[in-house]
Design a protein around this motif. Structure first.
Motif, short mmCIF file in Angstrom:
data_model
loop_
_atom_site.label_atom_id
_atom_site.label_comp_id
_atom_site.label_asym_id
_atom_site.label_seq_id
_atom_site.Cartn_x
_atom_site.Cartn_y
_atom_site.Cartn_z
N ASN A 215 0.80 -1.23 0.00
CA ASN A 215 0.00 0.00 0.00
C ASN A 215 0.83 1.28 0.00
OD1 ASN A 215 -2.40 -1.53 0.01
ND2 ASN A 215 -2.35 -1.67 2.25
N SER A 324 -6.84 -1.54 -7.60
CA SER A 324 -6.74 -0.10 -7.30
C SER A 324 -7.96 0.38 -6.52
CB SER A 324 -6.60 0.70 -8.59
OG SER A 324 -5.47 0.29 -9.32
N LEU A 325 -9.12 -0.13 -6.87
CA LEU A 325 -10.34 0.23 -6.14
C LEU A 325 -10.32 -0.32 -4.72
CD1 LEU A 325 -12.89 -0.47 -9.02
CD2 LEU A 325 -12.56 1.76 -7.93
N SER A 326 -9.80 -1.54 -4.57
CA SER A 326 -9.82 -2.20 -3.26
C SER A 326 -8.90 -1.53 -2.24
CB SER A 326 -9.44 -3.68 -3.39
OG SER A 326 -8.06 -3.81 -3.74
N VAL A 327 -7.80 -0.93 -2.73
CA VAL A 327 -6.87 -0.25 -1.81
C VAL A 327 -7.12 1.26 -1.78
CG1 VAL A 327 -5.08 -2.02 -1.96
CG2 VAL A 327 -5.06 -0.12 -3.59
N HIS A 328 -8.27 1.67 -2.36
CA HIS A 328 -8.75 3.06 -2.31
C HIS A 328 -7.79 4.06 -2.95
CE1 HIS A 328 -11.84 1.47 0.31
NE2 HIS A 328 -10.91 1.02 1.14
N LEU A 329 -7.14 3.62 -4.02
CA LEU A 329 -6.32 4.56 -4.79
C LEU A 329 -7.18 5.35 -5.76
CD1 LEU A 329 -3.23 2.31 -5.60
CD2 LEU A 329 -3.32 4.21 -4.00
N ILE A 330 -8.27 4.72 -6.20
CA ILE A 330 -9.22 5.39 -7.07
C ILE A 330 -10.63 5.02 -6.64
CG2 ILE A 330 -7.65 5.40 -9.04
CD1 ILE A 330 -9.29 3.08 -10.24
N GLU A 331 -11.58 5.80 -7.11
CA GLU A 331 -13.01 5.46 -6.98
C GLU A 331 -13.63 5.57 -8.36
OE1 GLU A 331 -14.87 7.90 -4.05
OE2 GLU A 331 -13.65 7.12 -2.38
N TRP A 345 -12.61 9.71 -8.69
CA TRP A 345 -11.68 10.25 -7.69
C TRP A 345 -10.35 9.50 -7.77
CZ3 TRP A 345 -9.34 7.87 -3.40
CH2 TRP A 345 -8.74 8.73 -2.47
N GLN A 347 -6.61 9.17 -5.56
CA GLN A 347 -5.97 9.53 -4.29
C GLN A 347 -4.94 10.66 -4.50
OE1 GLN A 347 -2.76 7.13 -2.31
NE2 GLN A 347 -4.37 6.67 -0.85
#
Length: 387
Positions: A215, A324-331, A345, A347
């Motif tokens: 991460n 990428s979605l699962s580690v909240h780098l993007i939405e 979105w 990060q």
């Protein structure tokens, strides 16, 4: 008092090259100028000639002990840690430091937690050197509780805690935790006070942990820190350029660097074992760079474009997006029917100079379009503009 002065006189005769130092300390001692004496001692024990052998140990036991509780107790803790590092046997050093902790407890002074914590962190470091991770962990946990309960803490105390914590996680190959604690150590430490060899080792360890840590997808903070520049001009300079490639998501540059510096990379077992993980990480960073390079109103991206730039199949691109979605780098939302992803979105991250230049160029371009539009409106409605 006589014993302390006698010791200084003996040392003055035995070491004439340091006579001025011993004279100055004797003068301050006799005048009971404890603060000034502390400052003089601080300078004295930092001399390379003094740090040789057991000179500092003898200085402590024959001189400093005579007035140790009259000086700033955190400074006493600093001196004690310097003394402990001159002991050849770690058990003797730990025993000495535990005795200092007992003395500090006995003073019942206010804010005694600071010097005690500083000394205990050195005890933790010695335990770690001996392979006693369990005791080091216990002392770190106690230290964290002490830190959380204190306010207005001296930077040296914070630095000692985060340094030992970083080394504990390094010994366990916990890359992300090492990275976090090592950066916190640097936040409380003057880089100028560190030796070149120390900075180079730290820069190397930080770089590896940034690449391998779970991460960790933002390299801008590390690249902006002056310590990382120590890699430039050394045999491990290649690591600096790999960090640059990751920071900008430059997959082509990363592949080129791996080819050119293959021997150096293969000499690092952690990088060899984690090749697949590294490729996944730079692919994610490449994806973020693709998103970042597009205007905010154009964030619906065909999966084929991502596949082309990452050289992945559409299926692998979908996995990359889900990661990428699962580690909240993007939405965003993946549309498998249309073969697109809409990103709402990304990060925030620290940008490098090339990214800042790109952002500035896009802003200049947008301002140019706005200016052209205003000129067009002015030309079409001159009367309205004049009014």
């Amino acid at each position: 008092m006589g014993g302390a002065l006698q010791y200084l006189e003996e040392q003055r005769n035995a070491r004439p090259e340091l006579a001025e130092w011993y004279d100055a300390m004797a003068d301050l001692y006799q005048k009971k100028l404890w603060h000034q004496l502390t400052l003089k001692l601080d300078q004295f024990v930092s001399l390379a000639i003094v740090q040789a052998g057991d000179s500092v140990i003898q200085l402590y036991h024959n001189f400093i002990t005579d007035f140790e509780l009259k000086i700033n107790l955190l400074k006493l803790a600093h001196f004690a840690v310097i003394v402990s590092r001159q002991y050849s046997e770690r058990e003797a050093a730990i025993s000495y430091l535990e005795g200092v902790v007992e003395k500090l407890h006995a003073t019942k002074e206010l804010r005694i937690e600071e010097p005690i914590l500083y000394v205990k962190m050195q005890i933790a470091a010695f335990n770690l050197e001996q392979g006693n991770q369990k005791e080091c962990q216990r002392l770190l946990e106690d230290g964290k509780s002490m830190l959380d309960s204190m306010t207005d803490i001296d930077p040296s105390v914070h630095a000692s805690f985060y340094w030992v914590s970083s080394q504990y996680h390094k010994s366990r190959q916990e890359f992300a935790e090492f990275y976090k604690n090592a950066l916190l150590y640097l936040a409380y430490t003057s880089v100028e006070s560190l030796s070149e060899s120390f900075k180079l080792d730290l820069a190397f360890d930080l770089s590896l942990s940034a690449l391998l840590g779970d991460n960790i997808y933002n390299f801008g903070e590390l690249l902006a820190h002056p310590v990382i520049n120590c890699l430039i001009g050394t045999k491990v300079e290649w690591l600096y350029y790999i960090l640059q490639a990751f920071n900008t998501g430059n997959l082509a540059l990363y592949r080129e660097l791996c080819h050119v510096h293959g021997a150096s990379l293969n000499a690092q077992p952690a990088l060899v074992v984690n090749q697949k993980k590294l490729l996944e990480k730079i692919n994610i960073l490449c994806l973020m760079e693709i998103i970042f390079s597009r205007p905010s109103e154009d964030r619906t991206i065909p999966l084929s474009i991502i596949a082309e730039q990452t050289r992945l199949s559409i299926k692998d691109v979908e996995y990359l997006l889900m990661k990428s979605l699962s580690v909240h780098l993007i939405e965003g939302i993946i549309d498998q029917v249309e073969g697109t992803v809409h990103v709402s979105w990304v990060q925030p991250r620290v940008l490098g100079m090339p990214q800042i230049k790109s952002l500035r160029d896009r802003l200049d371009n947008w301002l140019g379009k706005v200016h052209t539009a205003l000129l067009s409106v002015e030309a079409e409605t001159p009367d309205l503009v004049a009014s």
